[in-house]
Design a protein around this motif. Structure first.
Motif, PDB file in Angstrom:
ATOM      1  N   ALA A 281       0.842  -1.194   0.000  1.00 21.24           N
ATOM      2  CA  ALA A 281       0.000   0.000   0.000  1.00 21.24           C
ATOM      3  C   ALA A 281       0.882   1.250   0.000  1.00 21.24           C
ATOM      4  O   ALA A 281       1.650   1.451   0.940  1.00 21.24           O
ATOM      5  CB  ALA A 281      -0.912  -0.005   1.226  1.00 21.24           C
TER       6      ALA A 281
ATOM      7  N   HIS B 145     -10.736   7.009   1.109  1.00 23.91           N
ATOM      8  CA  HIS B 145      -9.819   5.913   0.804  1.00 23.91           C
ATOM      9  C   HIS B 145      -9.719   4.973   1.984  1.00 23.91           C
ATOM     10  O   HIS B 145      -9.961   5.358   3.138  1.00 23.91           O
ATOM     11  CB  HIS B 145      -8.434   6.427   0.397  1.00 23.91           C
ATOM     12  CG  HIS B 145      -7.704   7.153   1.480  1.00 23.91           C
ATOM     13  ND1 HIS B 145      -6.904   6.530   2.415  1.00 23.91           N
ATOM     14  CD2 HIS B 145      -7.678   8.468   1.799  1.00 23.91           C
ATOM     15  CE1 HIS B 145      -6.403   7.419   3.231  1.00 23.91           C
ATOM     16  NE2 HIS B 145      -6.852   8.604   2.889  1.00 23.91           N
TER      17      HIS B 145
ATOM     18  N   THR C 296      -7.421   1.220   3.290  1.00 22.01           N
ATOM     19  CA  THR C 296      -6.351   0.261   3.020  1.00 22.01           C
ATOM     20  C   THR C 296      -6.870  -1.129   3.342  1.00 22.01           C
ATOM     21  O   THR C 296      -7.330  -1.376   4.460  1.00 22.01           O
ATOM     22  CB  THR C 296      -5.103   0.572   3.875  1.00 22.01           C
ATOM     23  OG1 THR C 296      -4.647   1.891   3.549  1.00 22.01           O
ATOM     24  CG2 THR C 296      -3.987  -0.417   3.589  1.00 22.01           C
TER      25      THR C 296
ATOM     26  N   ASN D 104      -4.440   0.347  -1.496  1.00 23.76           N
ATOM     27  CA  ASN D 104      -5.234   1.529  -1.193  1.00 23.76           C
ATOM     28  C   ASN D 104      -6.364   1.614  -2.212  1.00 23.76           C
ATOM     29  O   ASN D 104      -6.117   1.610  -3.423  1.00 23.76           O
ATOM     30  CB  ASN D 104      -4.387   2.810  -1.292  1.00 23.76           C
ATOM     31  CG  ASN D 104      -3.285   2.885  -0.244  1.00 23.76           C
ATOM     32  OD1 ASN D 104      -2.167   3.235  -0.544  1.00 23.76           O
ATOM     33  ND2 ASN D 104      -3.610   2.527   0.997  1.00 23.76           N
TER      34      ASN D 104
ATOM     35  N   GLU E 264      -1.476   9.390  -2.433  1.00 24.44           N
ATOM     36  CA  GLU E 264      -1.303   9.600  -1.002  1.00 24.44           C
ATOM     37  C   GLU E 264      -1.007  11.064  -0.680  1.00 24.44           C
ATOM     38  O   GLU E 264      -1.029  11.464   0.486  1.00 24.44           O
ATOM     39  CB  GLU E 264      -0.203   8.689  -0.435  1.00 24.44           C
ATOM     40  CG  GLU E 264       1.200   8.998  -0.878  1.00 24.44           C
ATOM     41  CD  GLU E 264       1.571   8.245  -2.156  1.00 24.44           C
ATOM     42  OE1 GLU E 264       0.659   7.731  -2.840  1.00 24.44           O
ATOM     43  OE2 GLU E 264       2.773   8.161  -2.462  1.00 24.44           O
TER      44      GLU E 264
END
Length: 367
Positions: free
Chosen positions: A67, A252, A254, A259, A315
C-alpha cells in the motif's frame, strides 16, 4: 550509448516517473532521497540502452510492493535488495548482471537505482508496464509469457522468502500475503529475464522518457506560461487535458495490501460547474466527468498541480488542491486483446469496455 545516472538526474527521473505512475507507484520523495543517498555513497549508476542488454545475461527487477500510503511511514533500508539478489545468485548459480524497474512509478522507479548503486550493477532502460499497476502479474513480461517467479520478498527486519509459483496470479496472492504480514509493504526482486527477453518484452527507454518529462516540468517557469509548458508536456506524452478542478472530497481505505478510494473534483475555469470523479486501486483506474467516462485503464490517468505541473500521487491528494487531470495513452502492448483482458476496466470489476482515450476524448469534444 550507456550513460551515468548522477544525483542531478535522479530528481528529474523521479518527477517524470511520478507522472507516469498514474497516482500510484509509491511516494517519489522517499525513493528520491534513498537513491540520492545511495549514489552519494557508492557513485553514479550506469544506464544501459536497449541495444546494450547482453542477450544471455540475467536481469532482475527491484521494487516495493504494498500500500503506497503505508510506505510514507514504513521505509525500506535498501539492504533488502542485497539479500534478495544474493538469494537469486545462489538459486541460478550465476551472477545477476543488472536490474531494472518493474514499473514507472514514484518510489518504484527509484528502487532499482538504490539497488544498482549499492551493488555496483548497471540498470536497464526498460520496465514491465510503461506506467504503474497495482498487481504483480500486470506486466508486459507476463503478457509475453514470462513468469514473475522466482521472486524474493524481503523486509527491513531481514525476513526473506523465495517464491516459485505455478503462475503469476499465485505469485500475486502469496506475495501480497507476505506483504500484509510484514506491515503492508515489502521489497521484491522478481521477473528474472535475459537481456534478449527484456529487450523484446519490456517497455523500452522508460527511464529516459521519465527524465525528459521531469526535465520539462522542472523548467515550467522557463515557458511563457503554464499553458505553454502544458502544451509541450502533452506533446511529449501524446496526452490530453481532461479537466481543471479543485479537489473537494477524498475517500480511501487500506485493505489487503492495497489503497482503494475515490477523489471528487469540482470544475474550475473551462470546467466550471462540472463534477469529476477518479476511482483508484493504488493507481487511478477510471475517470468520469459529469457521469461521462473520459479515460480508463490501461490508459494513464494522472493529476498535476495546475500552477507548477508537478505530478500528484494519490497519497498526496488533499482537499482544496487545484489540479489538472491528464490522460495519456498506454503502451501499445496493453492495447491488445490480451493486454486489455489483463489490465482493462473489467478486470477491476467495472462494467465498462475499454475504449482508447483518443476516441473517448474526441467523442467528448464533438458533443
Amino acid at each position: 550509448m550507456s550513460r551515468q545516472i548522477t544525483i542531478k538526474d535522479v530528481k528529474q527521473i523521479a518527477i517524470g516517473a511520478a507522472l507516469l505512475g498514474s497516482g500510484g507507484g509509491g511516494n517519489p520523495f522517499i525513493g528520491e532521497l534513498m537513491a540520492i543517498s545511495a549514489i552519494k555513497k557508492h557513485g553514479p549508476v550506469t544506464l544501459l540502452t536497449p541495444d546494450e542488454f547482453p542477450d544471455d545475461e540475467i536481469f532482475v527487477s527491484a521494487s516495493n510492493i504494498g500500500a503506497p500510503a503505508v510506505s510514507m511511514e514504513k521505509f525500506p533500508n535498501g539492504n533488502e535488495f542485497i539479500n534478495a539478489f544474493e538469494i537469486f545468485e545462489q538459486y541460478y548459480n550465476k551472477k545477476i548482471y543488472g536490474t531494472f524497474p518493474i514499473e514507472a512509478g514514484g518510489i518504484n522507479s527509484m528502487m532499482p537505482l538504490v539497488a544498482a548503486a549499492k551493488m555496483g550493477l548497471p540498470i536497464a532502460d526498460a520496465d514491465g508496464m510503461g506506467r504503474a499497476f497495482p498487481e504483480l502479474q500486470m506486466s508486459t513480461f507476463v503478457l509475453a509469457g514470462h513468469s514473475v517467479t522466482p521472486m524474493v520478498l524481503s523486509d527491513e527486519r531481514g525476513n526473506t522468502s523465495l517464491l516459485n509459483t505455478p503462475d503469476s496470479f499465485w505469485a500475486e496472492r502469496i506475495g501480497r500475503d507476505f506483504t500484509v504480514q510484514v506491515g503492508a509493504t515489502s521489497s521484491s526482486a522478481s521477473d528474472p529475464v535475459t537481456g534478449k527477453e527484456l529487450r523484446s518484452a519490456g517497455v523500452l527507454n522508460i527511464i529516459s522518457l521519465s527524465q525528459n518529462i521531469g526535465q520539462l516540468i522542472q523548467h515550467t517557469n522557463d515557458y511563457v506560461s503554464v499553458n505553454s509548458a502544458l502544451t509541450a508536456l502533452l506533446k511529449l506524452t501524446h496526452g490530453y487535458k481532461l479537466m481543471t478542478a479543485k479537489i473537494v472530497d477524498i475517500s480511501h481505505t487500506t485493505s489487503g495490501g492495497f489503497n482503494f478510494g475515490e477523489i471528487i473534483l469540482s470544475g474550475l475555469n473551462e470546467n466550471e460547474g462540472q463534477t469529476g470523479k477518479i476511482s483508484f486501486q493504488n493507481e487511478n483506474i477510471i475517470m468520469q466527468l459529469d457521469e461521462q467516462i473520459l479515460a480508463t485503464v490501461p490508459d494513464l490517468i494522472t493529476m498535476v498541480d495546475m500552477d507548477t505541473l508537478q505530478p500528484i500521487t494519490n497519497e498526496e491528494v488533499r482537499y482544496g488542491k487545484r489540479i489538472m487531470v491528464l490522460g495519456l495513452p498506454a503502451n501499445e502492448k496493453w492495447r491488445t486483446a490480451a493486454g486489455i483482458s489483463l489490465v482493462g476496466p473489467r478486470y477491476f470489476k467495472y462494467d465498462v469496455d475499454y475504449i482508447p482515450i483518443e476516441q473517448r476524448y474526441a467523442e467528448y469534444q464533438n458533443q
